[in-house]
Design an enzyme around this catalytic site. Structure first.
Site, PDB file in Angstrom:
ATOM      1  N   VAL A 184     -36.278  30.546  15.370  1.00  0.00           N
ATOM      2  CA  VAL A 184     -35.906  31.156  14.092  1.00  0.00           C
ATOM      3  C   VAL A 184     -36.157  30.191  12.945  1.00  0.00           C
ATOM      4  CG1 VAL A 184     -34.018  32.148  12.742  1.00  0.00           C
ATOM      5  CG2 VAL A 184     -34.204  32.643  15.181  1.00  0.00           C
ATOM      6  N   ALA A 185     -35.680  28.956  13.099  1.00  0.00           N
ATOM      7  CA  ALA A 185     -35.800  27.994  12.006  1.00  0.00           C
ATOM      8  C   ALA A 185     -35.749  26.583  12.569  1.00  0.00           C
ATOM      9  CB  ALA A 185     -34.676  28.204  10.992  1.00  0.00           C
ATOM     10  N   MET A 186     -36.269  25.630  11.787  1.00  0.00           N
ATOM     11  CA  MET A 186     -36.260  24.224  12.183  1.00  0.00           C
ATOM     12  C   MET A 186     -35.987  23.370  10.958  1.00  0.00           C
ATOM     13  SD  MET A 186     -36.500  22.092  14.629  1.00  0.00           S
ATOM     14  CE  MET A 186     -36.265  20.325  14.418  1.00  0.00           C
ATOM     15  N   GLU A 187     -35.041  22.452  11.103  1.00  0.00           N
ATOM     16  CA  GLU A 187     -34.508  21.703   9.971  1.00  0.00           C
ATOM     17  C   GLU A 187     -35.334  20.480   9.607  1.00  0.00           C
ATOM     18  OE1 GLU A 187     -32.398  20.046  13.668  1.00  0.00           O
ATOM     19  OE2 GLU A 187     -33.226  21.927  12.983  1.00  0.00           O
ATOM     20  N   ASN A 188     -36.641  20.574   9.613  1.00  0.00           N
ATOM     21  CA  ASN A 188     -37.462  19.422   9.261  1.00  0.00           C
ATOM     22  C   ASN A 188     -37.069  18.915   7.877  1.00  0.00           C
ATOM     23  OD1 ASN A 188     -39.129  19.725  11.653  1.00  0.00           O
ATOM     24  ND2 ASN A 188     -39.969  21.529  10.649  1.00  0.00           N
ATOM     25  N   HIS A 211     -27.473  27.083   7.647  1.00  0.00           N
ATOM     26  CA  HIS A 211     -27.400  26.237   8.849  1.00  0.00           C
ATOM     27  C   HIS A 211     -28.374  25.072   8.737  1.00  0.00           C
ATOM     28  CE1 HIS A 211     -26.423  25.476  13.103  1.00  0.00           C
ATOM     29  NE2 HIS A 211     -27.697  25.116  13.203  1.00  0.00           N
ATOM     30  N   GLU A 212     -29.585  25.354   8.253  1.00  0.00           N
ATOM     31  CA  GLU A 212     -30.576  24.276   8.097  1.00  0.00           C
ATOM     32  C   GLU A 212     -30.168  23.307   7.000  1.00  0.00           C
ATOM     33  OE1 GLU A 212     -32.473  24.381  10.642  1.00  0.00           O
ATOM     34  OE2 GLU A 212     -31.635  26.359  10.976  1.00  0.00           O
ATOM     35  N   HIS A 215     -27.835  20.888   8.447  1.00  0.00           N
ATOM     36  CA  HIS A 215     -28.503  19.878   9.271  1.00  0.00           C
ATOM     37  C   HIS A 215     -28.965  18.673   8.446  1.00  0.00           C
ATOM     38  CE1 HIS A 215     -28.653  21.047  13.409  1.00  0.00           C
ATOM     39  NE2 HIS A 215     -29.179  22.242  13.179  1.00  0.00           N
TER      40      HIS A 215
END
Length: 575
Positions: A184-188, A211-212, A215
């Protein structure tokens, strides 16, 4: 193995301790677990090729030579050459572009673990949505992204800063990726990756981005030193996410979203069994196991419940916010283990240490970490009762015998409900499936046309109900949905449900018609689902397949992969 082999470099014997040295590794990489190449047909615009990387958790070793462990952090720089018309972005604090050479240069000035190095390139344009944020997307998606997020990200960042201290990464940009993005998503850091499919589901988009954002403090600034303690990132980020949503949207909304997730946690618990070791917060990783395979709702929700329990020990969540600010300040840009967090907590609250709260019978910290099964304590969600009670009432009306369909149908207008109310109601119907035929028939008559116009998070749940109840009058909607979906999060659960019942030939027919629009990795996963317990499916010329061929070739067998539907649908995997 899929995860590579180590590169060992022998250092000169004459090298003195702490003496700086440089190692240059010349290498070539092509296909690998981290690197996803997309032909133009797999993008929304169908105009230009696209590539993105997904490093979590141990995939970036196929992208560049690295210490591929969250215990090691470093700065990085990169030079990327791309054809004209291709925009390149990376998770970096600084970037420049030399147009005449077609060369991008990036630099991340803060130390990060290898899994947070990320690259994306394609037909991307941007718009500013706040003083330190912009969205990047394909041209056809940008107006939607702007309308959904303009002004919102700064609001969330400001709320987070008021709770946990300054945002340390400079910019907070978002790039929306094609539906092939596997999570769904990635907190890069500096550049959150999010799947574009989520744009149509406003409340899920809000939760995913917040949420990201969380992070940025929990996971990126302070990182779990070992993959066996992923809850240190996900549990804390989920707690922080809910503190931010409470500050910006109120306690009732936060409690509704939490109730929805905890429902999913108990559903997964029922599937896996209470003694399953993956329900521990501290999971033992066996050699050769990809840590990502162990990510589940316990990582998020059991971790959240433990953090929430710690906050309750303080009496006032604002006191716990103060502790978390101090925790971030002490450990930022480093990696920690659970004992670091718990020791810091007890040192910050000496009165709790004197009370020996870590050894309270039945709620021992060690038991929280190492016991299997559900959380030892769950939050009080009574502040959300104005939103959850109508869901419980409607569910009871539809599942109490004898059915009074007129009363059930007239009691609620679903179009006026929040998305999380509707998905909570549908999930509970899913849990009760198969339902009596009269119930599913009346449900369809009352709600099916309404649900058609709602977002994909709602529609997929209704379609799963249709499939699990073999309700043939609505099967054409399942076909239509799968013909228009290229996203893993919306295809896998339906294919798994289709293959556990009597509809495998129907699933095969749809797959053969749509496989060319799916990313090869997704295509392979669906083929594995369709061939559970059988010989691998051969590559088939779809022009030669008749609708009755699959039924002759394959028996209907219960899929052994049904747990995947739960994990994909219910875990908003963000790392």
């Amino acid at each position: 193995t899929d995860y590579g082999s180590s590169l060992t470099v022998s250092l000169p014997a004459a090298l003195q301790p702490h003496q700086p040295f440089q190692i240059i590794v010349r290498y070539t990489t092509a296909d690998g677990p981290a690197i996803w190449w997309l032909d133009p047909e797999l993008t929304y615009g169908n105009a230009k090729p696209f590539v993105f990387t997904q490093g979590h958790s141990v995939c970036n070793r196929s992208f560049f030579p690295c210490f591929d462990t969250p215990a090691v952090k470093c700065t990085y720089s990169a030079t990327v050459k791309a054809p004209a018309g291709i925009q390149v972005l990376m998770s970096a604090t600084q970037s420049t572009y030399l147009e005449e050479e077609g060369v991008y240069q990036f630099y991340m000035e803060y130390p990060v673990p290898a899994y947070l190095v990320a690259l994306v390139a394609g037909d991307l344009i941007h718009a500013d949505i706040g003083p330190r944020s912009r969205v990047w997307a394909e041209p056809c998606l940008l107006p939607t992204a702007i309308s959904k997020l303009s002004g919102m990200v700064e609001r969330w960042l400001t709320a987070a800063e008021s709770l946990y201290g300054p945002y340390i990464w400079g910019r907070y940009d978002i790039v929306f990726l094609p539906p092939s993005f596997p999570i769904v998503a990635m907190e890069n850091p500096c550049l959150t990756f999010i799947i574009s499919s989520i744009l149509e589901s406003d409340e899920f988009l809000i939760i995913d981005v917040i949420h990201e954002v969380a992070h940025s403090w929990f996971g990126n600034a302070v990182t779990n030193a070992t993959w066996e303690e992923m809850w240190l990132s996900e549990g804390l980020a989920t707690y922080a996410q809910r503190r931010i949503t409470t500050e910006t949207y109120g306690a009732a909304f936060t409690c509704l979203e939490t109730a929805f997730r905890l429902d999913a946690l108990h559903r997964q618990m029922k599937l896996l069994g209470e003694d399953n070791p993956v329900s521990k917060l501290q999971i033992k990783l066996e050699p050769g196991v990809n840590p990502s395979n162990l990510m589940n709702l316990f990582t998020y929700e059991k971790g959240y419940c433990f953090v929430y329990y710690l906050s309750q020990l303080c009496g006032d969540p604002r006191h716990f916010d103060s502790f978390l600010r101090a925790y971030i300040e002490k450990y930022k840009f480093t990696s920690v283990v659970a004992q670091d967090l718990l020791d810091s907590f007890l040192n910050f609250f000496p009165e709790l240490k004197e009370q020996c709260v870590e050894s309270k019978a039945g709620l021992e910290f060690e038991r929280w970490l190492n016991a299997t099964g559900p959380p030892l304590a769950e939050p009080d969600l009574s502040q959300g009762s104005s939103l959850t009670r109508p869901v419980e009432t409607l569910f009871k009306l539809w599942t109490t015998e004898p059915l009074d369909s007129a009363a059930a149908a007239s009691s609620v207008d679903l179009t006026k409900w929040r998305t999380f109310q509707t998905v909570l109601f549908l999930d509970r119907l899913l849990d009760g499936s198969p339902l009596p035929h009269e119930v599913i028939k009346k449900l369809s008559e009352c709600y099916s046309s309404q649900l058609d116009s709602m977002n994909a998070e709602i529609r997929i749940r209704w379609l799963q109900i249709v499939v699990r109840n073999d309700y043939y009058p609505d099967l054409y909607k399942v076909r239509r949905f799968l013909e228009n979906q290229m996203s893993r999060m919306y295809t896998i659960p339906l294919y798994e449900d289709l293959c556990t019942g009597t509809l495998k030939s129907f699933a095969l027919e749809i797959f053969y018609q749509t496989q060319n629009q799916l990313h090869p990795n997704l295509r392979k996963t669906i083929q594995q689902i369709l061939s559970q317990g059988l010989n691998p499916l051969p590559a088939i010329d779809t022009t030669a397949v008749t609708t009755d061929t699959p039924a002759m070739v394959l028996e209907d067998k219960v899929s052994e992969a049904t747990n995947g539907a739960i994990s994909l649908r219910d875990v908003n995997v963000s790392a």
